[in-house]
Scaffold this active site. Structure first.
Site, short mmCIF file in Angstrom:
data_model
loop_
_atom_site.label_atom_id
_atom_site.label_comp_id
_atom_site.label_asym_id
_atom_site.label_seq_id
_atom_site.Cartn_x
_atom_site.Cartn_y
_atom_site.Cartn_z
N ILE A 1 48.86 36.78 43.92
CA ILE A 1 48.49 35.85 44.97
C ILE A 1 47.13 36.20 45.58
O ILE A 1 46.72 37.34 45.54
CB ILE A 1 49.55 35.85 46.11
CG1 ILE A 1 49.73 37.25 46.68
CG2 ILE A 1 50.84 35.27 45.66
CD1 ILE A 1 50.64 37.34 47.91
N CYS B 1 40.94 30.67 48.75
CA CYS B 1 40.46 31.53 49.85
C CYS B 1 40.82 30.91 51.20
O CYS B 1 40.45 29.76 51.47
CB CYS B 1 38.95 31.73 49.78
SG CYS B 1 38.36 32.75 51.15
#
Ligand SMILES: Cc1cc2nc3c(=O)[nH]c(=O)nc-3n(C[C@H](O)[C@H](O)[C@H](O)COP(=O)(O)O)c2cc1C
Length: 314
Positions: A192, A131
């Protein structure tokens, strides 16, 4: 004969190749009034941390062209509430449930798994080590292959459930992270996560989201995601879940052709939560027209012997 949409991600078998991407479909039950989970291969929940996180300050979403920048910062209810209040209700959600896990330290990932191990209605974990919107941990884990391997190894020791590691594209060689996840014992890799991006208002000269930069997703990231999946497909043996900008049935085929065994749809679900059902119908039609018996036959079938543009170099 009816073509087969089933796919296999190692030990995790799904009825079709379309899963929802983490952070774009709540905890699994929120969409039940508008879309039937029976049309999904699986749901990946919003990332869960050991305790409740409130995320970043608003504004934390900005549309930019056909893409989206977010800086949600992994706001979520925390593992205890998820286990006691949400997980029991997921019994009525008719698809595979993958719990996404986030943490600031490796211990955090272990803690979430320990808390959730005896919870029902969970088919596996996706380790969100990518993240871009948190200060500690986040994509830094996925940017360092030795940390990736260590983290996956430590989680692997704690569970027999299926594990995927979700990788960041914000690196030079994503295959190094994928190889590290494989060495650590991951059953699959998902890629991704979002790209670091920025949106600016020229009039006020201010960023459009409070964290200044955020995670970029949606249709414009698809070519980058395809290239990353192709790179990883040529490096690892474990299955790949392709993510990034998927909005059509053709997109799903493209990801599978370059090596994905399944895909996740994120941003596009905000516009149309019924998209997976529509895409699956068109995939069946395509397979029938092409007389292909099963969608799995498409995986990794990119023809590199036959480039389309053999024109004069420019
Ligand atoms: C609003 C929003 C929230 C997200 N939250 C998470 C999250 O909690 N965990 C995670 O692993 N990825 C999260 N993502 C990333 C998506 O799961 C996905 O990897 C990315 O958006 C690329 O796919 P897409 O172009 O189909 O959206 C989020 C994306 C968006 C747009």
């Amino acid at each position: 004969m009816h073509p087969e949409l089933k796919t296999k991600l190692g030990s995790l078998h799904t009825r079709n190749p379309i899963l929802t991407a983490s952070g774009c479909y709540g905890y699994g039950e929120e969409y039940s009034d508008v879309a039937d989970a029976v049309h999904l291969g699986g749901i990946v929940t919003k990332s869960i941390s050991p305790v409740r996180w409130y995320g970043n300050s608003p504004p934390r979403l900005a549309e930019t062209g056909t893409g989206l920048i977010n800086s949600i910062g992994l706001a979520n209810v925390g593992a205890d509430s998820f286990k006691t209040e949400i997980a029991p209700r997921l019994k009525s959600v008719n698809t595979k449930i993958i719990v996404s896990i986030a943490g600031k330290t490796i211990d955090d990932y272990e803690l979430v798994v320990q808390k959730l191990e005896d919870a029902n209605n969970i088919d596996g974990y996706e380790l969100n080590i990518s993240c871009p919107n948190v200060k500690e941990g986040g994509m830094a884990f996925s940017q360092n292959p030795s940390i990736t391997e260590k983290l996956v190894k430590r989680v692997r020791k704690l569970t027999k459930r299926w594990i995927a590691a979700k990788l960041t594209p914000n690196v030079t060689k994503i295959s190094e992270g994928a190889l590290a996840a494989e060495a650590g014992g991951a059953d699959a890799v998902s890629l991704i996560n979002t790209l670091v991006g920025m949106a600016v208002d020229y009039r006020s000269r201010s960023p459009k989201i409070a964290t200044i930069t955020g995670g970029y997703s949606g249709p414009p990231v698809k070519p980058i995601a395809l290239a990353k999946v192709w790179e990883v497909y040529n490096a690892v043996k474990i299955p790949i879940i392709g993510i990034g900008g998927i909005t059509t049935w053709q997109d799903v085929l493209e990801f599978m052709i370059v090596g994905a065994s399944a895909v996740q749809i994120g941003t596009a679900l905000f516009t149309d939560p019924q998209l997976p059902e529509k895409i699956n119908k068109r995939l069946i039609q395509y397979l029938e027209e092409e007389e292909i018996g099963a969608i799995c036959e498409i995986i990794g079938t990119l023809r590199t012997d036959r480039p389309y543009n053999l024109g004069v170099p420019g």
